[in-house]
Design an enzyme around this catalytic site. Structure first.
Site, short mmCIF file in Angstrom:
data_model
loop_
_atom_site.label_atom_id
_atom_site.label_comp_id
_atom_site.label_asym_id
_atom_site.label_seq_id
_atom_site.Cartn_x
_atom_site.Cartn_y
_atom_site.Cartn_z
N SER A 17 7.81 -1.67 -10.62
CA SER A 17 8.20 -3.03 -10.22
C SER A 17 7.69 -4.11 -11.15
CB SER A 17 7.73 -3.32 -8.80
OG SER A 17 8.27 -2.39 -7.88
N HIS A 45 3.84 -7.82 -9.18
CA HIS A 45 5.18 -8.34 -9.49
C HIS A 45 5.08 -9.65 -10.25
CE1 HIS A 45 6.69 -6.03 -5.68
NE2 HIS A 45 6.32 -5.23 -6.66
#
Length: 200
Positions: free
Chosen positions: A121, A179
């Site tokens: 991610s 992220h």
């Protein structure tokens, strides 16, 4: 012969997923991103984990792999066509590394319990940032809500949501700061590209 960095990354992730499934947790112990703090009875942090964690995914939920590979393909293909495979890889791995560093140091500031981190991610969010920067008006249709919006707005909303969830801890078990860290790494690489182009 020109190669596709995105296809290679997807292939490596899929192969790693198969090996991870067969290893019954052994690959997670060695290659997941473990916290810097010592956890009783748990594996310890090693330097290589700031990269290797990005090739591991939850073997109990295949959607973890599928969604990351979808994002890698959706945003990575366009970015690679624009900047080339070598720059795509430099941006991706910079994002993976800054995502790992963010996950190692930031969550503890908000009282989050130490835990292992896996998944691509951080790299995918780095590609999302690059996509929004390079193609800000390109339309993106998110899964929720399925409303077309310009890429810059999609990336900004996603970043804001990740920051909110990371600070409040409303969605535990998700590496929100990783992220955001991936986006930071992407921004740093793009800034370096701009400086190099401006110095010519």
């Amino acid at each position: 012969m020109k190669y596709s960095a995105v296809k290679i990354l997807v292939a490596v992730n899929v192969v790693a997923y198969v090996l991870q499934s067969l290893s019954k947790g052994a690959l997670d112990d060695l290659f997941a991103l473990w916290p810097l703090q010592s956890l009783p009875g748990e594996p310890h942090f090693h330097l290589w984990q700031i990269i290797t964690y990005a090739f591991l995914h939850s073997t109990s939920v295949i959607w973890h792999l599928l969604f990351n590979m979808l994002g890698l393909w959706m945003f990575g293909e366009e970015v690679e066509r624009y900047v080339g495979p070598r720059r795509l890889l430099s941006l991706y791995f910079a994002s993976v590394i800054t995502a790992a560093l963010s996950q190692l140091f930031v969550p503890v500031l908000f009282g989050a319990p130490p835990a292992a981190t896996i998944g691509a991610s951080g790299g995918v969010f780095g590609l999302l940032f690059a996509y929004a920067y390079l193609f800000p008006t390109r339309k993106v249709i998110p899964l929720i809500p399925p409303i077309p919006m310009p890429a810059w707005l999609f990336a900004a909303l996603y970043a804001g949501l990740e920051l909110f969830l990371g600070v409040t801890g409303n969605q535990s078990g998700v590496a929100h700061f990783a992220h955001l860290g991936g986006m930071v790494g992407s921004a740093l690489v793009i800034m370096q590209w701009r400086r190099a182009r401006g110095s010519r």
